[in-house]
Write an enzyme that holds these catalytic residues in place. Sequence first.
Site, PDB file in Angstrom:
ATOM      1  CB  SER A   1      -0.727   6.495   6.630  1.00  0.00           C
ATOM      2  OG  SER A   1      -1.062   5.794   5.477  1.00  0.00           O
TER       3      SER A   1
ATOM      4  CG  ASP B   1      11.963  -2.270  10.368  1.00  0.00           C
ATOM      5  OD1 ASP B   1      12.137  -1.833  11.520  1.00  0.00           O
ATOM      6  OD2 ASP B   1      10.923  -2.837  10.011  1.00  0.00           O
TER       7      ASP B   1
ATOM      8  CE  LYS C   1      -4.870   5.058   7.787  1.00  0.00           C
ATOM      9  NZ  LYS C   1      -4.335   4.340   6.627  1.00  0.00           N
TER      10      LYS C   1
END
Length: 558
Positions: free
Chosen positions: A289, A300, A314
Amino acid sequence: MKKRILSIALASLLLPLSQAAEKRGTREFETSKNLDIFNSIYKELDMLYVDTIQPEKEIKYGIDAMLNNLDPYTTYIPESEMDNLKFMTTGEYAGVGAIIGERNGEIYISEIYEGMPAFKSGLKTGDVFIEIDGQSLNGKTTSQASELLKGQAKTIVKVKVRRNGKEEIKIDVMRDKISIPPVSYSTIKDGIGYINFSSFTEKSGDAFADAFAEMKKKGIKALVIDLRNNPGGILGEAVRITNLFVEKKSTIVYTQGKVKQWDETYKATREPVDRHIPIAVLVNRNSASAAEILAGSLQDLDRAAIVGERTYGKGLVQTTRNLPYGGNLKVTISKYYIPSGRCIQAIDYSRRSKDGYVQRIPDSLTTEFKTAKGRIVRDGGGINPDLYVEPEKGSTIAYYLYSNNLIFDYVNIFQEKHETIGSLNDFKFEDYEDFKKFVKEKNFSYKLKTEEVLNSLKEIAKEEGYFESSSEEFKALEGKLSHNVEKDLDLFKDEIVDLISIEIAKRYYYQKGEIAEMLKRDKTFKAAVELLNDNARYDQLLSPKATTEETKKKTEKK
């Protein structure tokens, strides 16, 4: 002619509207019909069923069954369990500050939080509860005992405990607000800062920022963020922490769901505290999460090297909705997407097999995305680390020594004999022969998995009539697979000593001591430190030529 064309045009416009209305009407009818059926069935059962039906229990069972068909995160929380929801979001509750467990029908203290009421009152790890506020704990569950220990802050709970299997002690404990710090442990070694971050609760981002600010004052050259076993929590707190390290206005995460008005894009709203410090983020299969948002966003944006295992996967976002009579519905409302545009949700709960099972999205069906610098990353299966570290596999004997509480019980005795262990940096457990003696006195035994499988094979061979002709082979195999406890205690000494040392450190220095002792021999942490001490390797890992999959293959070959 014009009127005819106009009529056709109007008809073509009204057709989809009427179809939509019909579809909506059908859906509303089906909903109303099935709710009436459910209501009627319950009334008939309540009136006619041979035994008395408990409304709250039976209807909650029905609600849970309905929600279980959606995903594990959409849940109904009745008023009686709202304190648990508050603890999940705030990390706070009112109680004594101890973790309890059940063993042989008895409730005992398995861990105490430093500085909390249980700690201040003199309760100790290993104490067995006999009574709480005059109520016997005989036959009580851990949940029932926990509710008795909780209560209003600044009220007293009277407990009677048995210590060391013999001495009975009465202790008054002043309940207080218990706040579990999200920064479980932080330290600096050889210029590298380390922050163990355990949960994303309210204001946890501030706690992280404070810990990092203190390290910056001391001139750290690199940072390790440990998110292993972090189950996540509040999305906004992950955004706040990411903002410490990325450029202002950078997209950190965005959400998309059915209700478009609730879709949000979270950007860095402040200038970063440090845009250039090398960072390694430690993750494992239990990082989920919000922990994945922090790790994935830094990956990223090419702002950190991710080290460890693939994360849980998740990518779903929940919100809470108030219900009548004080209850709450925690409901999945959207999916989140990190800067590259990928969603890391690993399981598609909308697609189930005929028997109701769901599976992870196979790697072959995942899609490639690119980081800010052009590195290839993938969706649909958690965060793949930039540097993969194979998790250590423990021995069977160590597992049973730990799970059967022999290490726990031995450390209880150790603590009786040793008032202090001195500095944790210098601590070394050297009483292994004493531990072996303790294990022998307890007549400890265990079964290997190979023994269990062999026994099953023997039973099948008997059923199919092959056992008699193969009895000699089975006997020879049994001899090769048999184990000796004393031999295994020596063979796996280093691993067992590690577990004992960690338990001892936790008793004298609590959660911080446990983590500090674990780091002494933590393979993933060492891999991260080695990476941060090699600037060229770190830069290469975050260059467009490197991909998480290529890095994983190279590491596995070694």
